[in-house]
Enzyme design. Structure first.
Site, PDB file in Angstrom:
ATOM      1  N   ASP A 139      -5.126   3.855   0.080  1.00 42.88           N
ATOM      2  CA  ASP A 139      -6.235   4.108   1.012  1.00 42.88           C
ATOM      3  C   ASP A 139      -6.585   5.595   0.963  1.00 42.88           C
ATOM      4  O   ASP A 139      -5.774   6.444   1.335  1.00 42.88           O
ATOM      5  CB  ASP A 139      -5.786   3.713   2.429  1.00 42.88           C
ATOM      6  CG  ASP A 139      -6.927   3.725   3.435  1.00 42.88           C
ATOM      7  OD1 ASP A 139      -8.023   4.205   3.093  1.00 42.88           O
ATOM      8  OD2 ASP A 139      -6.707   3.242   4.572  1.00 42.88           O
ATOM      9  N   TRP A 175     -11.682  12.099   9.022  1.00 39.85           N
ATOM     10  CA  TRP A 175     -10.217  11.959   9.088  1.00 39.85           C
ATOM     11  C   TRP A 175      -9.795  10.731   8.326  1.00 39.85           C
ATOM     12  O   TRP A 175     -10.433   9.719   8.352  1.00 39.85           O
ATOM     13  CB  TRP A 175      -9.740  11.843  10.549  1.00 39.85           C
ATOM     14  CG  TRP A 175      -8.286  11.516  10.562  1.00 39.85           C
ATOM     15  CD1 TRP A 175      -7.248  12.353  10.254  1.00 39.85           C
ATOM     16  CD2 TRP A 175      -7.703  10.240  10.828  1.00 39.85           C
ATOM     17  NE1 TRP A 175      -6.056  11.683  10.313  1.00 39.85           N
ATOM     18  CE2 TRP A 175      -6.309  10.377  10.662  1.00 39.85           C
ATOM     19  CE3 TRP A 175      -8.233   8.993  11.182  1.00 39.85           C
ATOM     20  CZ2 TRP A 175      -5.420   9.315  10.841  1.00 39.85           C
ATOM     21  CZ3 TRP A 175      -7.359   7.939  11.360  1.00 39.85           C
ATOM     22  CH2 TRP A 175      -5.956   8.100  11.202  1.00 39.85           C
ATOM     23  N   HIS A 198      -9.036   6.760   2.702  1.00 37.96           N
ATOM     24  CA  HIS A 198      -9.433   6.975   4.099  1.00 37.96           C
ATOM     25  C   HIS A 198     -10.688   7.849   4.250  1.00 37.96           C
ATOM     26  O   HIS A 198     -10.703   8.827   5.005  1.00 37.96           O
ATOM     27  CB  HIS A 198      -8.261   7.550   4.909  1.00 37.96           C
ATOM     28  CG  HIS A 198      -8.199   6.983   6.299  1.00 37.96           C
ATOM     29  ND1 HIS A 198      -8.623   7.672   7.399  1.00 37.96           N
ATOM     30  CD2 HIS A 198      -7.797   5.767   6.749  1.00 37.96           C
ATOM     31  CE1 HIS A 198      -8.460   6.913   8.482  1.00 37.96           C
ATOM     32  NE2 HIS A 198      -7.965   5.755   8.109  1.00 37.96           N
ATOM     33  N   TYR A 249      -2.748  11.361   5.767  1.00 36.38           N
ATOM     34  CA  TYR A 249      -3.064  10.053   6.327  1.00 36.38           C
ATOM     35  C   TYR A 249      -2.028   9.020   5.869  1.00 36.38           C
ATOM     36  O   TYR A 249      -1.674   8.961   4.687  1.00 36.38           O
ATOM     37  CB  TYR A 249      -4.473   9.569   5.908  1.00 36.38           C
ATOM     38  CG  TYR A 249      -4.590   8.107   6.196  1.00 36.38           C
ATOM     39  CD1 TYR A 249      -4.713   7.668   7.503  1.00 36.38           C
ATOM     40  CD2 TYR A 249      -4.443   7.159   5.185  1.00 36.38           C
ATOM     41  CE1 TYR A 249      -4.709   6.322   7.808  1.00 36.38           C
ATOM     42  CE2 TYR A 249      -4.444   5.811   5.476  1.00 36.38           C
ATOM     43  CZ  TYR A 249      -4.583   5.404   6.787  1.00 36.38           C
ATOM     44  OH  TYR A 249      -4.550   4.069   7.086  1.00 36.38           O
ATOM     45  N   GLU A 288     -13.402  -1.370   6.962  1.00 31.41           N
ATOM     46  CA  GLU A 288     -12.653  -1.553   8.206  1.00 31.41           C
ATOM     47  C   GLU A 288     -13.414  -1.002   9.409  1.00 31.41           C
ATOM     48  O   GLU A 288     -13.160  -1.421  10.532  1.00 31.41           O
ATOM     49  CB  GLU A 288     -11.257  -0.928   8.106  1.00 31.41           C
ATOM     50  CG  GLU A 288     -11.253   0.571   8.001  1.00 31.41           C
ATOM     51  CD  GLU A 288      -9.854   1.152   7.845  1.00 31.41           C
ATOM     52  OE1 GLU A 288      -9.048   0.554   7.127  1.00 31.41           O
ATOM     53  OE2 GLU A 288      -9.604   2.198   8.454  1.00 31.41           O
ATOM     54  N   GLU A 323      -9.013   1.991  -1.511  1.00 30.99           N
ATOM     55  CA  GLU A 323      -9.745   1.705  -0.269  1.00 30.99           C
ATOM     56  C   GLU A 323     -10.518   2.917   0.236  1.00 30.99           C
ATOM     57  O   GLU A 323     -10.010   4.050   0.160  1.00 30.99           O
ATOM     58  CB  GLU A 323      -8.711   1.271   0.766  1.00 30.99           C
ATOM     59  CG  GLU A 323      -9.281   1.009   2.148  1.00 30.99           C
ATOM     60  CD  GLU A 323      -8.177   0.599   3.115  1.00 30.99           C
ATOM     61  OE1 GLU A 323      -7.112   0.100   2.674  1.00 30.99           O
ATOM     62  OE2 GLU A 323      -8.373   0.782   4.336  1.00 30.99           O
ATOM     63  N   ARG A 374     -13.542  -5.325   4.043  1.00 30.92           N
ATOM     64  CA  ARG A 374     -12.413  -5.196   4.977  1.00 30.92           C
ATOM     65  C   ARG A 374     -12.756  -5.386   6.444  1.00 30.92           C
ATOM     66  O   ARG A 374     -11.947  -5.115   7.334  1.00 30.92           O
ATOM     67  CB  ARG A 374     -11.756  -3.828   4.772  1.00 30.92           C
ATOM     68  CG  ARG A 374     -10.959  -3.859   3.533  1.00 30.92           C
ATOM     69  CD  ARG A 374     -10.047  -2.731   3.283  1.00 30.92           C
ATOM     70  NE  ARG A 374      -9.417  -2.055   4.378  1.00 30.92           N
ATOM     71  CZ  ARG A 374      -8.369  -2.507   5.061  1.00 30.92           C
ATOM     72  NH1 ARG A 374      -7.834  -3.668   4.750  1.00 30.92           N
ATOM     73  NH2 ARG A 374      -7.856  -1.801   6.057  1.00 30.92           N
ATOM     74  N   ARG A 425       0.863  -1.177   0.000  1.00 32.60           N
ATOM     75  CA  ARG A 425       0.000   0.000   0.000  1.00 32.60           C
ATOM     76  C   ARG A 425       0.899   1.226   0.000  1.00 32.60           C
ATOM     77  O   ARG A 425       1.831   1.307   0.815  1.00 32.60           O
ATOM     78  CB  ARG A 425      -0.864  -0.022   1.264  1.00 32.60           C
ATOM     79  CG  ARG A 425      -1.874   1.078   1.335  1.00 32.60           C
ATOM     80  CD  ARG A 425      -2.562   1.114   2.692  1.00 32.60           C
ATOM     81  NE  ARG A 425      -1.914   2.054   3.580  1.00 32.60           N
ATOM     82  CZ  ARG A 425      -2.485   2.584   4.659  1.00 32.60           C
ATOM     83  NH1 ARG A 425      -3.718   2.247   4.997  1.00 32.60           N
ATOM     84  NH2 ARG A 425      -1.839   3.429   5.430  1.00 32.60           N
ATOM     85  N   GLU A 446      -4.214  -7.242   5.381  1.00 32.03           N
ATOM     86  CA  GLU A 446      -3.319  -6.120   5.722  1.00 32.03           C
ATOM     87  C   GLU A 446      -2.371  -6.558   6.838  1.00 32.03           C
ATOM     88  O   GLU A 446      -2.781  -7.237   7.771  1.00 32.03           O
ATOM     89  CB  GLU A 446      -4.169  -4.936   6.196  1.00 32.03           C
ATOM     90  CG  GLU A 446      -3.351  -3.706   6.564  1.00 32.03           C
ATOM     91  CD  GLU A 446      -4.243  -2.545   6.999  1.00 32.03           C
ATOM     92  OE1 GLU A 446      -5.430  -2.776   7.324  1.00 32.03           O
ATOM     93  OE2 GLU A 446      -3.749  -1.400   7.005  1.00 32.03           O
TER      94      GLU A 446
HETATM   95  O1  KDG Z   1      -7.670   2.933  14.095  1.00 32.85           O
HETATM   96  C1  KDG Z   1      -7.782   3.377  12.777  1.00 32.85           C
HETATM   97  C2  KDG Z   1      -6.729   2.739  11.922  1.00 32.85           C
HETATM   98  O2  KDG Z   1      -6.719   1.366  12.078  1.00 32.85           O
HETATM   99  C3  KDG Z   1      -6.969   3.075  10.471  1.00 32.85           C
HETATM  100  O3  KDG Z   1      -6.815   4.455  10.298  1.00 32.85           O
HETATM  101  C4  KDG Z   1      -5.981   2.335   9.610  1.00 32.85           C
HETATM  102  O4  KDG Z   1      -7.170   2.914   7.612  1.00 32.85           O
HETATM  103  C5  KDG Z   1      -6.415   2.165   8.200  1.00 32.85           C
HETATM  104  C6  KDG Z   1      -5.889   1.018   7.478  1.00 32.85           C
HETATM  105  O5  KDG Z   1      -6.288   0.837   6.336  1.00 32.85           O
HETATM  106  O6  KDG Z   1      -5.087   0.290   8.063  1.00 32.85           O
HETATM  107 MG    MG Z   2      -7.943   1.959   5.835  1.00 31.78          MG
END
Ligand code: KDG
Ligand code: MG
Length: 402
Positions: free
Chosen positions: A210, A402, A212, A159, A262, A236, A283, A147, A339
């Site tokens: 990602d 975020w 995010h 991020y 996630e 992602e 995820r 990634r 991951e």
């Molecule tokens: O606690 C939040 C994190 O696990 C996250 O920000 C990590 O987006 C993430 C990832 O893809 O690992």
């Molecule tokens: Mg993520």
């Protein structure tokens, strides 16, 4: 066999972890991860104050029945705190059953479906050249999938970009820091990053990214279209997924594979995304989605729709969750990728485990149960420290995901 005790251990060997230990009258114990990054103590209270008393005297082999008892019996359903607590109990019960029957948990889940679990690592850098170097280092370490996250010109933080190099840990001690965001600046950077990565590494390496949860659907559609020729394994969380049908708009514009989930904690968070084939990878993972029992139901729903698993595996999920995820990954038919962010040496010492990385794959241990334990004496040397994830704000200070 009867459950005689259920205790929660909170420790912070580099970052906070919440672990449930369930003991039985036959001397077998099991562990479950209950860590919810930035909200750890809420899950501890849910477990200690509301769940542990319900477990005493129960047969730990009745995993499905106990899962339903904790889920339906609470009346109040779903939510990350509830589902992380249920996940911890569920994980500990699978661990107990494996140990009691003297077999690895994957054998209880249908056995091995593959030789190893393909993983992706996290490369990051403040600039495009730094990120390219970080990807090269992952390749040298044997990773087959990486990634890539990169600093955004004009923004002080991005991020996934931290201490430059192999490790990134977003939670920070004290009150949450506030990070600025600009979709325009980010969307200028990402295509340049992947142009550079593909021209440097060719197509023999899986690349992932990602976003995010930060884009709008139409921005995500544009980015996916612009990246199509770079053949990402996935893009992602392009947008927040509360609006499941919103993914239709992204799908209309791009064939770049999408990964979501996630932050999901139940099958109901992803039913439409899966059954309408709006995503390619799901995820959700053991600790936040109700444990191995519930995650299997998500995977089974996804299988006929060609949606594969891609479990979350950041460092805020403890080695107990990683071990459980690997037993799930190796057994479930529609596995995609896992991951993997290695934990710090301090964390690994507190949670001795028998999974290992080799040549781009993780391998669960072959011993009984999950193959992970907690050294409680060592854990006691690392007390809980208040920490939060950052808060996002746009350039004009409007709060953003975020
Ligand atoms: O606690 C939040 C994190 O696990 C996250 O920000 C990590 O987006 C993430 C990832 O893809 O690992
Ligand atoms: Mg993520």
């Amino acid at each position: 066999m009867k459950i005689v005790a259920a205790r929660v251990i909170v420790c912070s060997p580099g970052r906070n972890f919440v672990t449930l230990r369930v003991d039985t009258d036959e001397g077998v114990h099991g562990l479950g991860d209950a860590t919810l990054n930035g909200r750890e103590l809420a899950v501890r209270s849910y477990l200690c104050d509301h769940v542990a008393p319900l477990l005493i005297g129960r047969d730990p082999f009745d995993i499905e029945d106990l899962w339903q008892l904790l889920y339906k019996g609470a009346y109040w359903r779903r939510g990350p705190v509830t589902m992380s607590a249920i996940a911890a109990v569920d994980t500990a019960l699978w661990d107990i059953k494996g140990k009691a029957l003297q077999t690895p948990v994957y054998n209880l889940l249908g056995g091995r479906s593959r030789n190893g679990v393909l993983v992706y690592g996290h490369a990051n850098g403040a600039s495009i050249p730094e990120t390219v170097e970080a990807v090269a280092r992952y390749r040298e370490l044997g990773y087959l999938a990486v990634r890539a996250q990169c600093g955004v010109p004009g923004l002080p933080t991005a991020y996934g970009v931290g201490r430059g190099g192999l490790a990134y840990e977003p939670a920070e001690e004290g009150l949450p820091p506030e990070h600025r965001w600009s979709g325009e600046q980010y969307l200028r950077m990402v295509p340049e990053l992947f142009d550079e990565l593909r021209s440097t590494f060719g197509f023999d390496l899986h690349l992932l990214h990602d976003a995010h949860h930060r884009l709008t659907p139409i921005e995500a559609g544009w980015l996916g279209k612009r990246l199509e020729d770079h053949r990402l394994l996935w893009l992602e969380d392009p947008v927040p997924a509360e609006l499941q049908e919103g993914y239709r708009l992204i799908r209309q514009h791009t064939t770049t594979p999408l990964a979501v989930g996630e932050v999901f904690n139940s099958v109901y968070d992803c039913t439409r995304l899966i059954t309408e084939q709006l995503v390619d990878y799901i995820r959700a993972t053991v600790v936040h989605a109700g444990g191995i029992t519930h995650l299997r139901k998500i995977a089974h729903l996804a299988e006929p729709y060609h949606v594969r698993t891609g479990c979350h595996g950041a460092t805020d999920l403890s080695p107990v969750c990683m071990a459980a995820a690997l037993h799930f990954d190796i057994s479930v038919h529609n596995f995609g990728i896992q991951e993997y962010m290695p934990h710090t040496p301090e964390t690994d010492a507190v949670f001795p485990h028998d999974y290992h990385f080799a040549d781009g794959y993780l391998h669960p241990g072959d011993g009984p149960g999950l193959g992970v334990d907690i050294d409680e004496t060592l854990a006691a040397e690392y007390p809980y420290r208040r920490a939060y994830l950052p808060v996002g704000r746009k350039q004009d200070a409007t709060v953003h995901s975020w």
